[in-house]
Design a protein around this motif. Structure first.
Motif, PDB file in Angstrom:
ATOM      1  N   ASP A 247       1.414  -1.112   0.183  1.00  0.00           N
ATOM      2  CA  ASP A 247       0.338   0.083  -0.195  1.00  0.00           C
ATOM      3  C   ASP A 247       0.825   1.683  -0.172  1.00  0.00           C
ATOM      4  OD1 ASP A 247      -1.446   2.103   0.705  1.00  0.00           O
ATOM      5  OD2 ASP A 247      -3.129   1.428   2.423  1.00  0.00           O
ATOM      6  N   ASP A 279      -0.999  -1.907 -11.666  1.00  0.00           N
ATOM      7  CA  ASP A 279      -1.938  -1.643 -12.563  1.00  0.00           C
ATOM      8  C   ASP A 279      -2.284  -2.317 -14.276  1.00  0.00           C
ATOM      9  OD1 ASP A 279      -3.534  -1.808  -9.867  1.00  0.00           O
ATOM     10  OD2 ASP A 279      -2.078   0.387  -9.701  1.00  0.00           O
ATOM     11  N   LEU A 287      -3.982   0.660  -7.094  1.00  0.00           N
ATOM     12  CA  LEU A 287      -5.512   0.351  -7.409  1.00  0.00           C
ATOM     13  C   LEU A 287      -5.973  -1.127  -6.611  1.00  0.00           C
ATOM     14  CD1 LEU A 287      -6.576   1.005 -10.645  1.00  0.00           C
ATOM     15  CD2 LEU A 287      -6.325   2.959  -9.100  1.00  0.00           C
ATOM     16  N   TYR A 289      -4.689  -1.321  -3.111  1.00  0.00           N
ATOM     17  CA  TYR A 289      -5.371  -0.359  -2.254  1.00  0.00           C
ATOM     18  C   TYR A 289      -6.389   0.831  -2.354  1.00  0.00           C
ATOM     19  CZ  TYR A 289      -1.438  -4.109  -0.749  1.00  0.00           C
ATOM     20  OH  TYR A 289      -0.644  -5.416  -0.562  1.00  0.00           O
ATOM     21  N   ASN A 290      -7.192   0.601  -2.970  1.00  0.00           N
ATOM     22  CA  ASN A 290      -8.137   1.743  -3.493  1.00  0.00           C
ATOM     23  C   ASN A 290      -7.584   2.881  -3.313  1.00  0.00           C
ATOM     24  OD1 ASN A 290     -10.689   0.218  -4.479  1.00  0.00           O
ATOM     25  ND2 ASN A 290     -10.722  -0.138  -2.196  1.00  0.00           N
ATOM     26  N   ARG A 291      -5.991   2.988  -3.473  1.00  0.00           N
ATOM     27  CA  ARG A 291      -5.159   4.431  -3.663  1.00  0.00           C
ATOM     28  C   ARG A 291      -5.178   4.351  -5.134  1.00  0.00           C
ATOM     29  NH1 ARG A 291      -6.170   4.898   1.727  1.00  0.00           N
ATOM     30  NH2 ARG A 291      -4.195   3.216   2.907  1.00  0.00           N
ATOM     31  N   THR A 292      -5.004   5.982  -5.312  1.00  0.00           N
ATOM     32  CA  THR A 292      -5.237   6.498  -6.314  1.00  0.00           C
ATOM     33  C   THR A 292      -3.998   6.392  -7.447  1.00  0.00           C
ATOM     34  OG1 THR A 292      -3.873   8.841  -6.221  1.00  0.00           O
ATOM     35  CG2 THR A 292      -6.360   8.367  -5.778  1.00  0.00           C
ATOM     36  N   ASP A 295      -1.128   8.763  -5.981  1.00  0.00           N
ATOM     37  CA  ASP A 295      -0.379   7.895  -4.690  1.00  0.00           C
ATOM     38  C   ASP A 295       0.870   6.982  -5.259  1.00  0.00           C
ATOM     39  OD1 ASP A 295      -2.274   9.310  -2.796  1.00  0.00           O
ATOM     40  OD2 ASP A 295      -3.492   7.689  -3.200  1.00  0.00           O
TER      41      ASP A 295
END
Ligand code: GCU
Length: 676
Positions: A247, A279, A287, A289-292, A295
């Protein structure tokens, strides 16, 4: 004899008419330490003048300026001679060249620029150009990189010139002679960094032993002013660092990358930066970890910032699309969908690296609309010298004319001139950083790329990355003279063949913007039109018995055309204003649809495939006419490739015309195709 291939455009072949030319009587290189590019420049001038004129000049580090070739930085020159002769503004990597008979000044803003100037002077001499000149040259952009898709086991992803010159068996090879020779070639075309490992990176590249190993590569690059970069595996904190996460916002992950970065800079103080494919096609990324994606990019940007490095973050991010039944599904939409919402969120030392088209190095694509959607983000264009979809160096395809369709394209952002080349240099949106990267993939083959003629693409890439307005044909002629000699017939013939080659390849491999119709599943080589549709790769043509093309309009299709600024979007939305060569990229039409040329789509397919194959067959006779004008070894090597291309172009032609004849049932007006 293999030397001709390995030396490529730096052969310094003897000039028949060169013997009486007045030359400097010695070389003064204003820095004599071994690793300095100025020292390299001195050695290179000595070697070049020896080769071209058979005259040995000594290299010193002091002396009288008159009748010498002096090479150094502006400040070194000032120190030695008290003044600076440079009349124009020099930017980083820029140089000043002043040739007045036997007195020659070659001054860089930096040592690297001085080396570029020395190569510029040698290129003139090698081409028999002895004129007096006085000018400054500056680069269009600071980032002029090469990406090498080399794997740690020594194989190369989409490499067509043998195994890696960098890696074998999981580590860096011990004899780096080829890496050093490569750096020499690259510095002569003003490339300033090479990312040495594949974008599908392996965490083992940054283990302690391999950091030492790539450090040795950086050591052989350094005298040529080439910096080293590395591709990263986003999941390394888990795989190498034994953390339970990768993450990008996790403090342990941040500490991991800080530490790796420190280790790298400890061994390689002039390390250029990171390249990240995340990704994409199964690679790990933020993505997960649902981060952009920002990020993800900023994680590395922050780690590398204290050392002055940069992060090239690839925009080649897409999900596979299993369902061609969905008329609105479109892989081409992915980059803008992912990146546009993040504009302004990337750190200043991040550059988003964008493939020239929205799909993947096809024979014809529109410019990626992402270039028009990142106004507060640094961008670079990604090109491919490796001819992945374009004949894999077994076909002659001179690429600059293709690249120029993208770089000279006006995106009309805010209804103002917005040429792609002015976007990526940073000029259009006033960005501090920008430039280009080309995927090259040279290997151990003596020709580097597997083919002598393909080297024109590498040479041209460097020249264009420095100045995107240089003329494709003039670049080619310089390359030809340096590679094969000054004979006008040789220069004219290679020019004619090369300039006809991309149009010919497009004609027999995929027309009207339907992409390169080669095998998509595995090889990306040779015709296999049926593999484009009904695959999750999303490189669809939507061909059926009556019609073909991707409807990418906003009104009825995938909406892709709406990703461009209004003027361009309107042009592509409307079938009347879409250029024929991109018709099937943007519209789904019947085979009987009339083109602007007056022909139907299907008749254009038939005619173009015959025309393209015929051009490729002519290359054989054109090349054979050079017998006796270039050495037999290279003549035979290239002839072998041209004979292959001639035959393969017929395979292409017949496979494609038969395919469309069969599914459409529409006969060829000229009676060449199918049974009658
Ligand atoms: C192409 C190529 C892959 C490569 C990918 C990329 O799809 O075929 O091998 O990994 O591009 O650019 O990441």
């Amino acid at each position: 004899a293999a030397e001709n291939g390995r030396q490529a455009w730096l052969r310094y072949a003897p000039l028949p008419q060169g013997h009486n030319t007045p030359l400097p009587s010695s070389i003064i290189a204003l820095n004599s330490s071994t690793n300095s590019p100025v020292n390299t420049a001195g050695q290179e001038l000595q070697k070049g003048i020896q080769g071209i004129f058979g005259k040995h000049l000594s290299v010193r580090n002091t002396g009288k300026e008159t009748s010498s070739a002096v090479v150094g930085t502006v400040s070194q020159f000032q120190k030695a001679f008290g003044t600076s002769p440079v009349k124009d503004k020099l930017e980083e990597d820029g140089f000043w060249l002043n040739v007045k008979g036997t007195t020659v000044q070659i001054l860089g803003q930096t040592e690297r620029g001085a080396l570029y100037g020395a190569f510029e002077y040698l290129s003139m001499l090698a081409q028999g150009n002895f004129s007096n000149v006085e000018y400054a040259m500056n680069p269009a952009a600071p980032v002029r990189w090469i990406n090498s898709w080399d794997n740690m086991d020594g194989s190369i992803t989409r490499g067509f010139g043998g195994n890696s010159i960098f890696f074998t068996d999981g580590h860096v090879i011990s004899d780096l002679t080829r890496a050093s020779e490569y750096a020499r070639l690259l510095s002569s075309i003003r490339i300033n960094a090479v990312v040495v490992n594949d974008v599908n990176a392996n965490f083992a590249t940054i283990n302690p032993a391999n950091i030492q190993g790539v450090g040795r590569i950086a050591d052989v690059f350094r005298p040529y002013g080439i910096q080293l970069g590395l591709s990263l595996d986003f999941a390394s904190p888990m795989e190498l660092g034994n953390l339970s996460t990768y993450d990008p916002l996790d403090p342990g992950v941040i500490a991991f990358w800080d530490d790796i970065t420190k280790q790298i800079y400890h061994r390689i103080p002039d390390f250029a930066g990171y390249l990240v494919k995340a990704d994409s096609e199964g690679t790990p990324g933020p993505l997960v970890y649902n981060r952009t994606l920002a990020d993800g990019a900023n994680l590395f940007a922050k780690a590398i910032k204290p050392f002055g490095g940069i992060v090239m973050y690839r925009a080649f991010v897409y999900n596979q699309l299993p369902d061609e039944g969905d008329w609105k599904a479109d892989r081409a939409n992915a980059a803008v969908n992912f990146f546009q919402p993040l504009d302004g969120q990337f750190d200043d030392n991040v550059i988003v690296q964008i493939k020239y088209g929205p799909i993947d190095f096809q024979v014809r694509e529109p410019a990626s609309p992402l270039f028009a959607n990142l106004l507060e983000t640094n961008t670079a264009i990604e090109l491919q010298v490796a001819q992945e979809y374009l004949g894999q160096q077994c076909h002659l395809v001179y690429l600059p004319p293709l690249w120029r369709t993208i770089l000279d394209f006006d995106l009309r952002v805010q209804n103002q001139s917005s040429l792609v080349r002015n976007v990526i240099t940073g000029e259009r949106f006033k960005r501090p950083l920008g430039g280009s990267a080309a995927v090259v993939n040279v290997g151990l083959n003596d020709t580097w790329l597997g083919s002598h003629l393909s080297m024109s693409n590498l040479y041209a890439y460097g020249r264009l990355a420095w100045d995107w307005t240089s003329d494709s044909e003039e670049i080619l002629q310089d390359w030809t003279r340096l590679t094969f000699g000054l004979d006008n017939t040789v220069v004219d013939t290679i020019t004619q063949m090369s300039m006809a080659s991309w149009p010919a390849y497009e004609n027999y491999s995929g027309n009207l913007g339907e992409q390169t119709l080669n095998d998509i599943l595995y090889t990306h080589f040779g015709p296999n039109p049926q593999t484009l549709d009904n695959t999750p790769w999303g490189q669809w043509t939507r061909a059926d018995h009556a019609s073909i093309g991707m409807d990418r309009t906003v009104s009825n299709g995938t909406g892709f055309s709406g990703q461009y600024p209004p003027e361009v979007a309107a042009m592509y939305e409307n079938i009347e204003t879409t250029p024929d060569n991109l018709l099937l990229w943007f519209h789904h039409v019947n085979y009987t649809q009339k083109l602007k040329s007056g022909k139907t789509v299907i008749q254009h397919f038939y005619d173009a495939h015959y025309e393209g194959a015929e051009t490729a067959q002519n290359f054989v006779t054109m090349w054979q006419s050079l017998k006796g004008k270039i050495d037999d070894e290279r003549l035979e090597d290239v002839l072998f490739r041209q004979v292959f291309q001639a035959g393969h172009s017929i395979v292409w032609r017949d496979a494609i015309v038969n395919f469309y004849n069969k599914i459409s049932g529409i006969p060829d007006d000229a009676g060449r195709v199918g049974h009658h």
